[in-house]
Design a protein around this motif. Structure first.
Motif, PDB file in Angstrom:
ATOM      1  N   UNK A 207       0.819  -1.209   0.000  1.00 17.42           N
ATOM      2  CA  UNK A 207       0.000   0.000   0.000  1.00 17.42           C
ATOM      3  C   UNK A 207       0.854   1.261   0.000  1.00 17.42           C
ATOM      4  N   UNK A 208       2.157   1.119   0.244  1.00 25.43           N
ATOM      5  CA  UNK A 208       3.035   2.283   0.183  1.00 25.43           C
ATOM      6  C   UNK A 208       3.004   2.921  -1.195  1.00 25.43           C
ATOM      7  N   UNK A 209       2.708   2.113  -2.217  1.00 30.57           N
ATOM      8  CA  UNK A 209       2.595   2.660  -3.560  1.00 30.57           C
ATOM      9  C   UNK A 209       1.451   3.656  -3.652  1.00 30.57           C
ATOM     10  N   UNK A 210       0.488   3.551  -2.745  1.00 36.16           N
ATOM     11  CA  UNK A 210      -0.637   4.478  -2.708  1.00 36.16           C
ATOM     12  C   UNK A 210      -0.374   5.627  -1.736  1.00 36.16           C
ATOM     13  N   UNK A 211       0.830   5.723  -1.222  1.00 31.89           N
ATOM     14  CA  UNK A 211       1.176   6.829  -0.351  1.00 31.89           C
ATOM     15  C   UNK A 211       0.851   6.610   1.110  1.00 31.89           C
ATOM     16  N   UNK A 212       0.589   5.371   1.514  1.00 34.43           N
ATOM     17  CA  UNK A 212       0.252   5.083   2.908  1.00 34.43           C
ATOM     18  C   UNK A 212       1.534   4.893   3.713  1.00 34.43           C
ATOM     19  N   UNK A 213       1.580   5.503   4.895  1.00 35.32           N
ATOM     20  CA  UNK A 213       2.710   5.326   5.803  1.00 35.32           C
ATOM     21  C   UNK A 213       2.249   4.548   7.030  1.00 35.32           C
ATOM     22  N   UNK A 214       3.086   3.595   7.467  1.00 34.05           N
ATOM     23  CA  UNK A 214       2.764   2.748   8.611  1.00 34.05           C
ATOM     24  C   UNK A 214       3.613   3.140   9.817  1.00 34.05           C
ATOM     25  N   UNK A 215       3.002   3.044  10.969  1.00 35.29           N
ATOM     26  CA  UNK A 215       3.705   3.302  12.213  1.00 35.29           C
ATOM     27  C   UNK A 215       3.258   2.265  13.229  1.00 35.29           C
ATOM     28  N   UNK A 216       4.235   1.572  13.829  1.00 33.08           N
ATOM     29  CA  UNK A 216       3.895   0.571  14.840  1.00 33.08           C
ATOM     30  C   UNK A 216       3.393   1.241  16.115  1.00 33.08           C
ATOM     31  N   UNK A 217       2.375   0.651  16.710  1.00 33.28           N
ATOM     32  CA  UNK A 217       1.874   1.094  18.006  1.00 33.28           C
ATOM     33  C   UNK A 217       2.403   0.112  19.038  1.00 33.28           C
ATOM     34  N   UNK A 218       3.424   0.527  19.753  1.00 30.83           N
ATOM     35  CA  UNK A 218       4.124  -0.364  20.677  1.00 30.83           C
ATOM     36  C   UNK A 218       3.975   0.112  22.115  1.00 30.83           C
ATOM     37  N   UNK A 219       4.088  -0.839  23.004  1.00 34.52           N
ATOM     38  CA  UNK A 219       4.266  -0.546  24.417  1.00 34.52           C
ATOM     39  C   UNK A 219       5.349  -1.490  24.917  1.00 34.52           C
TER      40      UNK A 219
END
Length: 261
Positions: A207-219
């Motif tokens: 989906x990065x090709x569609x400009x989506x950026x991912x961020x992990x939600x960590x604890x």
């Protein structure tokens, strides 16, 4: 997503180059028409004003292009022999070099100041949005907080084109999406719905090709979820802060449930 929205920045840049190139040519014509009351220094000063404006309203590329056009016009129409790009007198070479160096310096300084101002404004806006999102996140009772609700509120507060939370459950990644009425949102949704098998991280990376950026939600070392965002204005650090805030809230809910059991 249509061609204009996808290439908006490039189209704006070319539009500004066209506008300021036309302004240079019009200024040249006017100074030549009123040659009795204007001279080469007057034209050079007018050109430098246009270069300054191009750097302020555009970027460094727009300003440099305007500087080069202005330098060529100054050489062709005002430095003898007029009507050619040749220069006979050494003093005219110095004048042309001084004009070019001045216009380039003005371009660099003005565009840099404009970028810094825009960066400060973006940071102030992001800080206000993060504060608003944090207040909302803490004010919602546990029983009313949902992952879809978080995505929807993030979409609204940050004016995102797309936002969703991915949670791994029962052998596959499930996504909870905010409501963003945009072409990119529908395109991403279609991309996800086409999958008839459990989604893995490598597939979501497509989906990065569609400009989506991912961020992990960590604890700690535990990954609670993945935050996916599509935004042309929100910085990566702001998205990371958003994910960190969501992680704190989710961990609090998990600890509250563990204490009740």
């Amino acid at each position: 997503m249509n061609f204009i929205s996808r290439h908006r920045a490039i189209l704006i840049r070319f539009g500004l180059i066209f506008v300021f190139t036309a302004a240079i040519l019009v200024t040249t014509r006017l100074t030549l028409e009123f040659g009795a009351i204007t001279n080469a220094p007057t034209a050079a000063f007018s050109f430098l004003i246009l270069v300054l404006l191009s750097a302020f309203f555009g970027d460094f590329v727009v300003a440099i292009t305007t500087s080069l056009v202005a330098t060529l016009c100054f050489n062709y129409f005002y430095l003898p022999p007029v009507g050619t790009f040749n220069i006979d007198a050494f003093s005219d070479w110095i004048s042309l070099a001084a004009f070019l160096l001045t216009s380039v310096a003005i371009s660099g300084l003005t565009s840099s100041a404009a970028r810094n101002k825009a960066r400060v404004n973006e940071m102030d806006k992001a800080l206000t949005q993060l504060t608003k999102f944090g207040v909302w996140l803490l004010s919602i009772p546990d029983e009313k907080l949902t992952l879809t609700g978080i995505a929807e509120e993030a979409t609204r507060i940050f004016s995102l084109e797309y936002c969703s939370l991915h949670v791994y459950s029962e052998g596959k990644w499930c996504h909870f999406t905010g409501t963003a009425a945009s072409d990119i949102s529908r395109e991403i949704e279609s991309h996800l719905l086409l999958k008839d098998h459990p989604t893995d991280l490598m597939e979501m990376a497509d989906e990065n090709a569609l400009g989506v950026r991912y961020m992990e939600i960590n604890q700690g070392k535990m990954m609670l979820a993945l935050l996916s965002v599509r935004s042309m204005t929100l910085s990566t650090s702001a998205i990371g802060t958003m994910a960190y805030m969501i992680g704190i809230r989710l961990m609090k809910i998990m600890k509250d449930k563990e204490s009740l059991t």
